[in-house]
Design an enzyme around this catalytic site. Structure first.
Site, PDB file in Angstrom:
ATOM      1  N   HIS A 115     110.332  95.304  31.395  1.00 60.93           N
ATOM      2  CA  HIS A 115     111.429  96.005  30.724  1.00 60.93           C
ATOM      3  C   HIS A 115     112.210  95.019  29.868  1.00 60.93           C
ATOM      4  CE1 HIS A 115     114.805  98.710  30.110  1.00 60.93           C
ATOM      5  NE2 HIS A 115     113.961  99.653  30.453  1.00 60.93           N
ATOM      6  N   ASP A 156     108.652 104.425  34.527  1.00 58.29           N
ATOM      7  CA  ASP A 156     107.419 105.157  34.245  1.00 58.29           C
ATOM      8  C   ASP A 156     106.342 104.950  35.303  1.00 58.29           C
ATOM      9  OD1 ASP A 156     108.174 106.442  31.858  1.00 58.29           O
ATOM     10  OD2 ASP A 156     108.004 104.544  30.793  1.00 58.29           O
TER      11      ASP A 156
HETATM   12  N1  CMC Z   1     102.190  93.748  31.656  1.00 55.83           N
HETATM   13  C1  CMC Z   1     101.873  92.456  31.499  1.00 55.83           C
HETATM   14  N2  CMC Z   1     102.714  91.557  30.945  1.00 55.83           N
HETATM   15  C2  CMC Z   1     103.910  91.999  30.539  1.00 55.83           C
HETATM   16  C3  CMC Z   1     104.292  93.344  30.681  1.00 55.83           C
HETATM   17  C4  CMC Z   1     103.366  94.235  31.265  1.00 55.83           C
HETATM   18  N3  CMC Z   1     103.662  95.517  31.424  1.00 55.83           N
HETATM   19  N4  CMC Z   1     105.520  93.515  30.179  1.00 55.83           N
HETATM   20  C5  CMC Z   1     105.911  92.320  29.719  1.00 55.83           C
HETATM   21  N5  CMC Z   1     104.943  91.405  29.943  1.00 55.83           N
HETATM   22  C6  CMC Z   1     104.976  89.984  29.592  1.00 55.83           C
HETATM   23  C7  CMC Z   1     104.554  89.825  28.146  1.00 55.83           C
HETATM   24  O1  CMC Z   1     103.184  89.631  28.016  1.00 55.83           O
HETATM   25  C8  CMC Z   1     105.367  88.613  27.725  1.00 55.83           C
HETATM   26  O2  CMC Z   1     104.726  87.455  28.235  1.00 55.83           O
HETATM   27  P1  CMC Z   1     104.728  86.090  27.390  1.00 55.83           P
HETATM   28  O3  CMC Z   1     106.183  85.701  27.292  1.00 55.83           O
HETATM   29  O4  CMC Z   1     103.888  85.149  28.211  1.00 55.83           O
HETATM   30  O5  CMC Z   1     104.127  86.417  26.050  1.00 55.83           O
HETATM   31  C9  CMC Z   1     106.680  88.782  28.508  1.00 55.83           C
HETATM   32  O6  CMC Z   1     106.335  89.542  29.663  1.00 55.83           O
HETATM   33  C10 CMC Z   1     107.748  89.534  27.698  1.00 55.83           C
HETATM   34  O7  CMC Z   1     107.180  90.759  27.255  1.00 55.83           O
HETATM   35  P2  CMC Z   1     107.538  91.489  25.896  1.00 55.83           P
HETATM   36  O8  CMC Z   1     106.472  92.462  25.571  1.00 55.83           O
HETATM   37  O9  CMC Z   1     107.932  90.484  24.866  1.00 55.83           O
HETATM   38  O10 CMC Z   1     108.863  92.243  26.350  1.00 55.83           O
HETATM   39  P3  CMC Z   1     109.636  93.345  25.523  1.00 55.83           P
HETATM   40  O11 CMC Z   1     111.017  93.288  26.003  1.00 55.83           O
HETATM   41  O12 CMC Z   1     109.377  93.230  24.075  1.00 55.83           O
HETATM   42  O13 CMC Z   1     108.921  94.710  25.982  1.00 55.83           O
HETATM   43  C11 CMC Z   1     108.221  96.491  27.299  1.00 55.83           C
HETATM   44  C12 CMC Z   1     109.352  95.506  27.025  1.00 55.83           C
HETATM   45  C13 CMC Z   1     108.738  97.551  28.268  1.00 55.83           C
HETATM   46  C14 CMC Z   1     107.808  97.186  26.003  1.00 55.83           C
HETATM   47  C15 CMC Z   1     107.036  95.749  27.934  1.00 55.83           C
HETATM   48  O14 CMC Z   1     107.415  95.237  29.192  1.00 55.83           O
HETATM   49  C16 CMC Z   1     105.798  96.615  28.037  1.00 55.83           C
HETATM   50  O15 CMC Z   1     105.043  96.722  27.089  1.00 55.83           O
HETATM   51  N6  CMC Z   1     105.570  97.247  29.232  1.00 55.83           N
HETATM   52  C17 CMC Z   1     104.456  98.181  29.363  1.00 55.83           C
HETATM   53  C18 CMC Z   1     104.817  99.531  28.769  1.00 55.83           C
HETATM   54  C19 CMC Z   1     105.824 100.255  29.587  1.00 55.83           C
HETATM   55  O16 CMC Z   1     105.722 100.340  30.804  1.00 55.83           O
HETATM   56  N7  CMC Z   1     106.827 100.832  28.920  1.00 55.83           N
HETATM   57  C20 CMC Z   1     107.892 101.607  29.562  1.00 55.83           C
HETATM   58  C21 CMC Z   1     109.206 100.910  29.456  1.00 55.83           C
HETATM   59  S1  CMC Z   1     110.495 101.525  30.543  1.00 55.83           S
HETATM   60  C22 CMC Z   1     110.776 103.152  30.141  1.00 55.83           C
HETATM   61  C23 CMC Z   1     110.863 103.489  28.710  1.00 55.83           C
HETATM   62  O17 CMC Z   1     111.506 102.814  27.926  1.00 55.83           O
HETATM   63  O18 CMC Z   1     110.297 104.510  28.372  1.00 55.83           O
END
Ligand code: CMC
Length: 414
Positions: A295, A350
Protein backbone atom coordinates in the site's frame (compact mmCIF):
# COMPACT_ATOMS: atom_id res chain seq x y z
CA UNK A 1 -24.33 -14.47 14.93
CA UNK A 2 -24.25 -10.66 15.18
CA UNK A 3 -22.52 -10.92 18.56
CA UNK A 4 -19.88 -13.32 17.19
CA UNK A 5 -19.15 -10.94 14.29
CA UNK A 6 -18.96 -7.99 16.68
CA UNK A 7 -16.48 -9.87 18.87
CA UNK A 8 -14.30 -10.81 15.89
CA UNK A 9 -14.10 -7.16 14.85
CA UNK A 10 -13.41 -5.85 18.35
CA UNK A 11 -10.69 -8.49 18.77
CA UNK A 12 -9.14 -7.32 15.47
CA UNK A 13 -9.22 -3.76 16.85
CA UNK A 14 -7.44 -4.82 20.06
CA UNK A 15 -4.81 -6.63 17.99
CA UNK A 16 -4.31 -3.52 15.86
CA UNK A 17 -3.76 -1.34 18.92
CA UNK A 18 -1.33 -3.84 20.44
CA UNK A 19 0.73 -4.39 17.30
CA UNK A 20 1.03 -1.02 15.60
CA UNK A 21 3.97 1.28 16.05
CA UNK A 22 4.11 4.39 18.17
CA UNK A 23 5.75 6.23 15.31
CA UNK A 24 4.14 9.66 15.40
CA UNK A 25 2.46 11.09 12.32
CA UNK A 26 1.40 14.74 12.25
CA UNK A 27 -2.24 15.29 13.05
CA UNK A 28 -3.94 18.59 12.36
CA UNK A 29 -6.99 19.56 14.30
CA UNK A 30 -7.19 23.23 13.44
CA UNK A 31 -6.86 25.43 10.37
CA UNK A 32 -4.08 24.73 7.91
CA UNK A 33 -2.44 27.64 6.14
CA UNK A 34 -1.44 27.11 2.52
CA UNK A 35 1.11 26.96 1.03
CA UNK A 36 2.45 24.10 3.12
CA UNK A 37 5.78 22.39 2.67
CA UNK A 38 5.81 18.81 1.51
CA UNK A 39 8.18 16.58 -0.39
CA UNK A 40 6.60 15.14 -3.51
CA UNK A 41 7.65 11.80 -4.95
CA UNK A 42 6.67 9.93 -8.11
CA UNK A 43 2.96 9.19 -8.33
CA UNK A 44 2.39 12.35 -6.20
CA UNK A 45 3.65 10.45 -3.14
CA UNK A 46 3.70 12.86 -0.22
CA UNK A 47 1.74 15.58 -2.04
CA UNK A 48 -1.06 17.28 -0.12
CA UNK A 49 -4.08 18.05 -2.30
CA UNK A 50 -6.52 19.51 0.24
CA UNK A 51 -7.60 19.59 3.85
CA UNK A 52 -10.52 17.38 4.83
CA UNK A 53 -12.71 16.41 7.74
CA UNK A 54 -14.17 13.40 5.91
CA UNK A 55 -11.62 10.74 6.76
CA UNK A 56 -8.14 10.04 8.06
CA UNK A 57 -5.64 7.30 7.32
CA UNK A 58 -2.58 6.92 9.56
CA UNK A 59 -0.33 4.63 7.60
CA UNK A 60 2.27 4.09 10.31
CA UNK A 61 -0.24 3.04 12.94
CA UNK A 62 -2.79 1.35 10.69
CA UNK A 63 -5.62 3.71 11.62
CA UNK A 64 -8.64 4.45 9.48
CA UNK A 65 -11.14 7.04 10.69
CA UNK A 66 -14.34 8.36 9.09
CA UNK A 67 -15.43 11.73 10.49
CA UNK A 68 -13.67 10.98 13.78
CA UNK A 69 -15.03 7.41 14.19
CA UNK A 70 -12.55 4.55 14.03
CA UNK A 71 -13.22 1.83 11.50
CA UNK A 72 -13.39 -0.95 14.08
CA UNK A 73 -16.33 0.74 15.85
CA UNK A 74 -18.10 1.47 12.57
CA UNK A 75 -17.62 -2.11 11.34
CA UNK A 76 -18.81 -3.56 14.64
CA UNK A 77 -21.82 -1.34 15.24
CA UNK A 78 -22.80 0.65 12.15
CA UNK A 79 -24.48 -0.10 8.83
CA UNK A 80 -23.57 1.02 5.33
CA UNK A 81 -26.48 3.47 5.24
CA UNK A 82 -25.41 5.07 8.53
CA UNK A 83 -21.78 5.18 7.39
CA UNK A 84 -22.75 6.90 4.13
CA UNK A 85 -24.75 9.42 6.16
CA UNK A 86 -21.75 10.09 8.43
CA UNK A 87 -19.47 10.59 5.44
CA UNK A 88 -21.87 12.91 3.62
CA UNK A 89 -23.22 14.94 6.53
CA UNK A 90 -20.39 14.86 9.04
CA UNK A 91 -21.87 13.23 12.15
CA UNK A 92 -23.79 10.19 13.33
CA UNK A 93 -27.52 10.59 12.55
CA UNK A 94 -30.31 10.55 15.10
CA UNK A 95 -32.79 7.70 14.70
CA UNK A 96 -35.23 9.84 12.75
CA UNK A 97 -32.48 11.25 10.51
CA UNK A 98 -31.28 7.73 9.72
CA UNK A 99 -34.81 6.44 9.10
CA UNK A 100 -35.44 9.34 6.74
CA UNK A 101 -32.12 8.81 4.93
CA UNK A 102 -32.76 5.08 4.52
CA UNK A 103 -36.22 5.82 3.18
CA UNK A 104 -34.79 8.36 0.73
CA UNK A 105 -32.21 5.82 -0.49
CA UNK A 106 -34.92 3.20 -0.96
CA UNK A 107 -37.12 5.63 -2.87
CA UNK A 108 -34.28 6.47 -5.27
CA UNK A 109 -33.13 2.94 -6.16
CA UNK A 110 -35.06 2.76 -9.44
CA UNK A 111 -32.98 3.30 -12.59
CA UNK A 112 -34.49 5.05 -15.66
CA UNK A 113 -35.40 2.69 -18.52
CA UNK A 114 -32.98 4.27 -21.08
CA UNK A 115 -30.04 3.37 -18.81
CA UNK A 116 -31.21 -0.25 -18.72
CA UNK A 117 -31.53 -0.12 -22.51
CA UNK A 118 -27.91 1.02 -22.81
CA UNK A 119 -26.76 -1.75 -20.46
CA UNK A 120 -28.58 -4.33 -22.60
CA UNK A 121 -26.54 -3.22 -25.62
CA UNK A 122 -23.21 -3.77 -23.90
CA UNK A 123 -21.54 -7.07 -24.73
CA UNK A 124 -21.47 -9.58 -21.84
CA UNK A 125 -17.73 -9.83 -22.50
CA UNK A 126 -17.23 -6.18 -21.50
CA UNK A 127 -15.68 -5.75 -18.07
CA UNK A 128 -18.47 -4.99 -15.54
CA UNK A 129 -16.64 -1.83 -14.43
CA UNK A 130 -16.73 -0.50 -17.99
CA UNK A 131 -20.45 -1.24 -18.17
CA UNK A 132 -21.00 0.49 -14.81
CA UNK A 133 -18.98 3.49 -15.99
CA UNK A 134 -21.19 3.82 -19.09
CA UNK A 135 -24.36 3.51 -17.01
CA UNK A 136 -23.33 6.31 -14.63
CA UNK A 137 -22.45 8.54 -17.56
CA UNK A 138 -25.82 7.80 -19.18
CA UNK A 139 -27.63 8.71 -15.94
CA UNK A 140 -26.09 12.18 -16.24
CA UNK A 141 -27.52 12.59 -19.74
CA UNK A 142 -31.02 11.98 -18.40
CA UNK A 143 -30.93 14.46 -15.53
CA UNK A 144 -32.06 17.90 -16.73
CA UNK A 145 -30.43 19.46 -13.64
CA UNK A 146 -27.08 17.72 -14.09
CA UNK A 147 -25.29 21.00 -14.75
CA UNK A 148 -26.43 22.60 -11.49
CA UNK A 149 -23.14 22.39 -9.59
CA UNK A 150 -24.34 23.96 -6.34
CA UNK A 151 -23.51 21.93 -3.25
CA UNK A 152 -27.22 21.47 -2.64
CA UNK A 153 -27.93 20.07 -6.14
CA UNK A 154 -24.83 17.88 -6.13
CA UNK A 155 -25.73 16.47 -2.71
CA UNK A 156 -29.02 15.28 -4.21
CA UNK A 157 -27.11 13.62 -7.05
CA UNK A 158 -24.74 11.99 -4.56
CA UNK A 159 -27.64 10.42 -2.64
CA UNK A 160 -29.23 9.31 -5.89
CA UNK A 161 -26.01 7.66 -7.05
CA UNK A 162 -25.49 5.89 -3.72
CA UNK A 163 -29.06 4.57 -4.00
CA UNK A 164 -28.76 3.51 -7.65
CA UNK A 165 -25.33 1.84 -7.67
CA UNK A 166 -26.68 -1.51 -6.37
CA UNK A 167 -29.43 -1.49 -9.02
CA UNK A 168 -26.91 -0.77 -11.79
CA UNK A 169 -24.49 -3.38 -10.43
CA UNK A 170 -27.26 -5.97 -10.16
CA UNK A 171 -28.31 -5.30 -13.75
CA UNK A 172 -24.71 -5.59 -15.01
CA UNK A 173 -24.24 -8.85 -13.07
CA UNK A 174 -27.40 -10.43 -14.47
CA UNK A 175 -27.15 -9.22 -18.07
CA UNK A 176 -23.70 -10.83 -18.31
CA UNK A 177 -25.49 -14.16 -17.96
CA UNK A 178 -28.50 -13.27 -20.09
CA UNK A 179 -30.72 -12.93 -17.04
CA UNK A 180 -33.35 -10.23 -16.61
CA UNK A 181 -32.38 -7.42 -14.19
CA UNK A 182 -34.51 -7.41 -11.05
CA UNK A 183 -36.45 -4.59 -9.41
CA UNK A 184 -35.01 -3.36 -6.08
CA UNK A 185 -36.67 -4.96 -3.07
CA UNK A 186 -38.02 -2.27 -0.69
CA UNK A 187 -38.17 -4.79 2.14
CA UNK A 188 -34.39 -5.14 2.11
CA UNK A 189 -31.66 -2.81 3.38
CA UNK A 190 -28.79 -1.65 1.18
CA UNK A 191 -26.45 -4.68 1.45
CA UNK A 192 -29.21 -7.30 1.33
CA UNK A 193 -30.87 -5.56 -1.61
CA UNK A 194 -27.53 -5.52 -3.45
CA UNK A 195 -27.12 -9.28 -3.03
CA UNK A 196 -30.73 -9.87 -3.99
CA UNK A 197 -30.32 -7.79 -7.17
CA UNK A 198 -27.30 -9.89 -8.16
CA UNK A 199 -28.31 -13.39 -7.11
CA UNK A 200 -32.11 -13.22 -7.02
CA UNK A 201 -32.14 -14.48 -3.42
CA UNK A 202 -32.53 -12.53 -0.19
CA UNK A 203 -29.38 -13.42 1.80
CA UNK A 204 -29.24 -15.08 5.21
CA UNK A 205 -28.29 -12.98 8.25
CA UNK A 206 -24.58 -13.89 8.10
CA UNK A 207 -24.14 -13.03 4.42
CA UNK A 208 -26.08 -9.79 4.77
CA UNK A 209 -24.14 -8.58 7.80
CA UNK A 210 -20.72 -9.50 6.39
CA UNK A 211 -21.46 -7.79 3.07
CA UNK A 212 -22.74 -4.75 4.96
CA UNK A 213 -19.45 -4.63 6.90
CA UNK A 214 -17.44 -5.00 3.67
CA UNK A 215 -19.35 -2.00 2.29
CA UNK A 216 -18.58 0.02 5.44
CA UNK A 217 -14.87 -0.83 5.15
CA UNK A 218 -14.62 0.28 1.51
CA UNK A 219 -16.59 3.51 1.81
CA UNK A 220 -13.73 6.00 2.08
CA UNK A 221 -9.96 5.93 2.09
CA UNK A 222 -8.07 9.18 1.88
CA UNK A 223 -6.77 10.53 -1.41
CA UNK A 224 -6.75 7.23 -3.25
CA UNK A 225 -6.62 7.34 -7.05
CA UNK A 226 -10.37 7.13 -7.71
CA UNK A 227 -11.28 9.66 -5.01
CA UNK A 228 -8.67 12.08 -6.29
CA UNK A 229 -9.88 11.49 -9.85
CA UNK A 230 -13.47 12.25 -8.83
CA UNK A 231 -12.34 15.41 -7.04
CA UNK A 232 -10.18 16.62 -9.92
CA UNK A 233 -13.06 16.31 -12.38
CA UNK A 234 -15.50 17.94 -9.97
CA UNK A 235 -13.08 20.79 -9.26
CA UNK A 236 -13.50 22.07 -12.82
CA UNK A 237 -17.21 22.51 -11.96
CA UNK A 238 -18.06 19.68 -14.28
CA UNK A 239 -21.08 17.66 -13.04
CA UNK A 240 -21.21 14.99 -10.34
CA UNK A 241 -22.21 12.26 -12.82
CA UNK A 242 -19.10 12.93 -14.90
CA UNK A 243 -16.92 13.08 -11.79
CA UNK A 244 -18.22 9.74 -10.51
CA UNK A 245 -17.96 8.22 -14.00
CA UNK A 246 -14.26 9.10 -13.88
CA UNK A 247 -14.02 7.66 -10.37
CA UNK A 248 -15.41 4.33 -11.61
CA UNK A 249 -12.88 4.32 -14.46
CA UNK A 250 -10.03 4.93 -12.05
CA UNK A 251 -11.16 2.29 -9.55
CA UNK A 252 -11.20 -0.37 -12.27
CA UNK A 253 -7.39 -0.58 -12.52
CA UNK A 254 -5.56 -3.60 -11.06
CA UNK A 255 -3.30 -1.39 -8.94
CA UNK A 256 -6.42 0.02 -7.26
CA UNK A 257 -9.90 -1.54 -6.84
CA UNK A 258 -9.33 -4.05 -9.62
CA UNK A 259 -6.87 -5.86 -7.34
CA UNK A 260 -9.70 -7.69 -5.51
CA UNK A 261 -10.62 -9.81 -8.53
CA UNK A 262 -6.94 -10.33 -9.43
CA UNK A 263 -6.37 -11.82 -5.97
CA UNK A 264 -8.94 -14.50 -6.75
CA UNK A 265 -7.31 -15.27 -10.10
CA UNK A 266 -3.95 -15.62 -8.30
CA UNK A 267 -5.40 -17.91 -5.62
CA UNK A 268 -6.98 -20.07 -8.32
CA UNK A 269 -3.70 -20.14 -10.25
CA UNK A 270 -1.89 -21.35 -7.11
CA UNK A 271 -4.48 -24.11 -6.90
CA UNK A 272 -3.39 -25.94 -3.73
CA UNK A 273 -2.08 -24.73 -0.35
CA UNK A 274 1.14 -26.72 -0.84
CA UNK A 275 1.90 -24.78 -4.04
CA UNK A 276 2.01 -21.40 -2.30
CA UNK A 277 5.72 -21.28 -1.42
CA UNK A 278 6.91 -22.22 -4.91
CA UNK A 279 4.40 -19.85 -6.55
CA UNK A 280 5.57 -16.95 -4.42
CA UNK A 281 9.27 -17.77 -4.97
CA UNK A 282 8.66 -17.54 -8.72
CA UNK A 283 6.64 -14.32 -8.41
CA UNK A 284 9.37 -12.80 -6.28
CA UNK A 285 12.12 -13.86 -8.67
CA UNK A 286 10.29 -12.39 -11.66
CA UNK A 287 9.30 -9.23 -9.73
CA UNK A 288 5.64 -10.02 -10.24
CA UNK A 289 3.48 -8.05 -7.84
CA UNK A 290 1.35 -10.15 -5.53
CA UNK A 291 -2.15 -8.77 -5.77
CA UNK A 292 -3.77 -7.71 -2.52
CA UNK A 293 -0.47 -6.80 -0.85
CA UNK A 294 1.30 -3.50 -0.31
CA UNK A 295 0.00 0.00 0.00
CA UNK A 296 1.18 3.52 -0.72
CA UNK A 297 0.12 4.75 2.71
CA UNK A 298 -0.04 1.74 5.06
CA UNK A 299 3.29 0.61 6.38
CA UNK A 300 1.38 -1.33 9.03
CA UNK A 301 -1.32 -4.00 8.64
CA UNK A 302 -4.32 -2.49 6.82
CA UNK A 303 -7.11 -2.35 9.45
CA UNK A 304 -9.68 -3.30 6.81
CA UNK A 305 -7.80 -6.52 6.06
CA UNK A 306 -7.59 -7.18 9.81
CA UNK A 307 -11.39 -7.27 9.81
CA UNK A 308 -12.01 -8.96 6.46
CA UNK A 309 -9.56 -11.84 7.16
CA UNK A 310 -11.47 -13.18 10.20
CA UNK A 311 -14.80 -12.53 8.47
CA UNK A 312 -13.66 -14.57 5.46
CA UNK A 313 -12.73 -17.32 7.95
CA UNK A 314 -16.17 -17.14 9.55
CA UNK A 315 -17.93 -17.35 6.19
CA UNK A 316 -15.83 -20.34 5.21
CA UNK A 317 -16.92 -22.14 8.41
CA UNK A 318 -20.50 -21.79 7.18
CA UNK A 319 -19.87 -22.11 3.44
CA UNK A 320 -17.01 -24.62 3.20
CA UNK A 321 -16.92 -24.56 -0.64
CA UNK A 322 -14.37 -21.71 -0.37
CA UNK A 323 -12.28 -23.43 2.33
CA UNK A 324 -9.41 -24.38 0.00
CA UNK A 325 -8.99 -20.85 -1.39
CA UNK A 326 -9.07 -19.50 2.17
CA UNK A 327 -6.32 -21.92 3.18
CA UNK A 328 -4.24 -20.84 0.17
CA UNK A 329 -4.82 -17.20 1.12
CA UNK A 330 -3.76 -17.58 4.74
CA UNK A 331 -0.60 -19.45 3.68
CA UNK A 332 0.16 -16.76 1.08
CA UNK A 333 -0.21 -14.08 3.74
CA UNK A 334 2.28 -15.88 6.00
CA UNK A 335 4.79 -16.32 3.18
CA UNK A 336 4.53 -12.79 1.74
CA UNK A 337 4.60 -11.07 5.13
CA UNK A 338 7.56 -13.18 6.21
CA UNK A 339 9.59 -12.56 3.06
CA UNK A 340 8.68 -8.90 2.62
CA UNK A 341 8.74 -7.74 6.24
CA UNK A 342 11.55 -5.29 5.52
CA UNK A 343 9.48 -3.51 2.88
CA UNK A 344 6.54 -3.40 5.34
CA UNK A 345 4.30 -5.21 2.91
CA UNK A 346 1.05 -6.51 4.43
CA UNK A 347 -2.31 -7.61 3.01
CA UNK A 348 -4.44 -4.67 1.93
CA UNK A 349 -8.23 -4.40 1.82
CA UNK A 350 -8.42 -6.25 -1.48
CA UNK A 351 -6.73 -9.41 -0.24
CA UNK A 352 -9.59 -10.93 1.75
CA UNK A 353 -12.41 -8.93 0.14
CA UNK A 354 -12.61 -11.23 -2.87
CA UNK A 355 -12.94 -14.30 -0.65
CA UNK A 356 -15.72 -12.62 1.28
CA UNK A 357 -17.56 -11.72 -1.92
CA UNK A 358 -17.14 -15.23 -3.30
CA UNK A 359 -18.48 -16.79 -0.13
CA UNK A 360 -21.61 -14.60 -0.23
CA UNK A 361 -22.26 -15.65 -3.85
CA UNK A 362 -20.68 -12.92 -6.01
CA UNK A 363 -18.66 -14.00 -9.05
CA UNK A 364 -15.09 -12.77 -9.41
CA UNK A 365 -15.69 -10.38 -12.34
CA UNK A 366 -18.28 -8.49 -10.24
CA UNK A 367 -16.00 -7.78 -7.29
CA UNK A 368 -14.73 -4.37 -8.30
CA UNK A 369 -18.27 -3.04 -8.93
CA UNK A 370 -19.07 -4.06 -5.32
CA UNK A 371 -16.15 -1.86 -4.24
CA UNK A 372 -17.68 0.97 -6.31
CA UNK A 373 -21.13 0.46 -4.72
CA UNK A 374 -19.47 1.34 -1.44
CA UNK A 375 -16.84 3.91 -2.46
CA UNK A 376 -19.38 6.15 -4.21
CA UNK A 377 -20.15 7.50 -0.71
CA UNK A 378 -16.52 8.52 -0.13
CA UNK A 379 -16.09 9.93 -3.65
CA UNK A 380 -19.13 12.14 -3.37
CA UNK A 381 -18.55 13.15 0.28
CA UNK A 382 -15.06 14.40 -0.54
CA UNK A 383 -16.06 16.03 -3.83
CA UNK A 384 -18.88 17.86 -2.02
CA UNK A 385 -16.61 18.97 0.81
CA UNK A 386 -14.10 20.35 -1.70
CA UNK A 387 -16.83 22.01 -3.74
CA UNK A 388 -17.71 24.09 -0.68
CA UNK A 389 -14.37 25.91 -1.04
CA UNK A 390 -13.47 24.96 -4.59
CA UNK A 391 -10.26 25.72 -6.44
CA UNK A 392 -9.56 23.90 -9.68
CA UNK A 393 -6.83 21.23 -9.39
CA UNK A 394 -3.93 22.16 -11.57
CA UNK A 395 -0.54 20.68 -10.68
CA UNK A 396 2.45 20.90 -13.00
CA UNK A 397 4.77 18.43 -14.68
CA UNK A 398 8.50 18.94 -14.99
CA UNK A 399 9.30 19.08 -18.67
CA UNK A 400 12.34 16.96 -19.50
CA UNK A 401 12.24 17.09 -23.31
CA UNK A 402 14.17 19.31 -25.72
CA UNK A 403 13.29 22.96 -26.36
CA UNK A 404 13.73 25.10 -29.49
CA UNK A 405 13.91 22.30 -32.05
CA UNK A 406 13.75 23.41 -35.67
CA UNK A 407 10.54 22.61 -37.54
CA UNK A 408 11.85 20.65 -40.53
CA UNK A 409 9.66 20.55 -43.62
CA UNK A 410 8.25 17.07 -44.42
CA UNK A 411 10.47 16.69 -47.48
CA UNK A 412 13.68 17.00 -45.44
CA UNK A 413 12.80 14.52 -42.65
CA UNK A 414 14.25 11.44 -44.41
N1 CMC B 1 4.00 -7.49 -4.38
C1 CMC B 1 5.34 -7.51 -4.44
N2 CMC B 1 6.09 -6.42 -4.18
C2 CMC B 1 5.45 -5.28 -3.87
C3 CMC B 1 4.05 -5.22 -3.79
C4 CMC B 1 3.32 -6.39 -4.07
N3 CMC B 1 1.99 -6.39 -4.02
N4 CMC B 1 3.68 -3.97 -3.48
C5 CMC B 1 4.81 -3.26 -3.37
N5 CMC B 1 5.88 -4.05 -3.59
C6 CMC B 1 7.29 -3.66 -3.57
C7 CMC B 1 7.66 -3.06 -4.91
O1 CMC B 1 8.14 -4.02 -5.79
C8 CMC B 1 8.71 -2.05 -4.51
O2 CMC B 1 9.92 -2.74 -4.27
P1 CMC B 1 11.33 -2.07 -4.65
O3 CMC B 1 11.42 -0.84 -3.78
O4 CMC B 1 12.35 -3.13 -4.34
O5 CMC B 1 11.25 -1.73 -6.12
C9 CMC B 1 8.21 -1.54 -3.15
O6 CMC B 1 7.43 -2.60 -2.61
C10 CMC B 1 7.33 -0.28 -3.28
O7 CMC B 1 6.29 -0.57 -4.21
P2 CMC B 1 5.63 0.48 -5.19
O8 CMC B 1 4.93 -0.24 -6.27
O9 CMC B 1 6.62 1.53 -5.55
O10 CMC B 1 4.58 1.14 -4.19
P3 CMC B 1 3.43 2.14 -4.58
O11 CMC B 1 3.16 2.92 -3.37
O12 CMC B 1 3.72 2.86 -5.84
O13 CMC B 1 2.20 1.16 -4.93
C11 CMC B 1 0.49 -0.39 -4.68
C12 CMC B 1 1.24 0.76 -4.02
C13 CMC B 1 -0.74 -0.71 -3.82
C14 CMC B 1 0.01 0.03 -6.07
C15 CMC B 1 1.40 -1.63 -4.75
O14 CMC B 1 1.70 -2.07 -3.45
C16 CMC B 1 0.79 -2.74 -5.58
O15 CMC B 1 0.93 -2.74 -6.79
N6 CMC B 1 0.12 -3.73 -4.92
C17 CMC B 1 -0.58 -4.77 -5.67
C18 CMC B 1 -1.91 -4.26 -6.18
C19 CMC B 1 -2.90 -4.07 -5.08
O16 CMC B 1 -3.07 -4.91 -4.22
N7 CMC B 1 -3.61 -2.93 -5.11
C20 CMC B 1 -4.64 -2.59 -4.13
C21 CMC B 1 -4.21 -1.44 -3.28
S1 CMC B 1 -5.17 -1.18 -1.79
C22 CMC B 1 -6.78 -0.88 -2.25
C23 CMC B 1 -7.00 0.04 -3.37
O17 CMC B 1 -6.40 1.10 -3.46
O18 CMC B 1 -7.85 -0.29 -4.18
Amino acid sequence: MRKRIEELILEAGRKARAETSDEPEPQYTGDVEFPIECKVGRGLEGAVASTTKVGYVNGARGWLVYRGHNIFDLAAYSTYEETAYVLLFGALPTKSQLDEFKQELKSKRGVPAPVMEVLRQISPKTHPMSALRTAVSMLGNLDPNADDTSVEAETKVAIQLIAMFPTLTGAVARLRWNKEPLQPNPELDHAANLLYLITGDAPDELKERVLDIALILHADHGMNASTFTTMVVNSSLSDMYGSVTAGVASLKGPLHGGANERVLYDLEEIGEPENVDAWFAKADATKRKVMGFGHRVYKAYDPRARILGPLAGLLVEHHPHEAKLYKIATRLETVVCGKMAEKKIFPNVDFYAGLVYRAVGIETAMMTPIFAVSRVAGWTARALEYLGDNRIYRPRAIYTGPIHLDYRPMGSRG
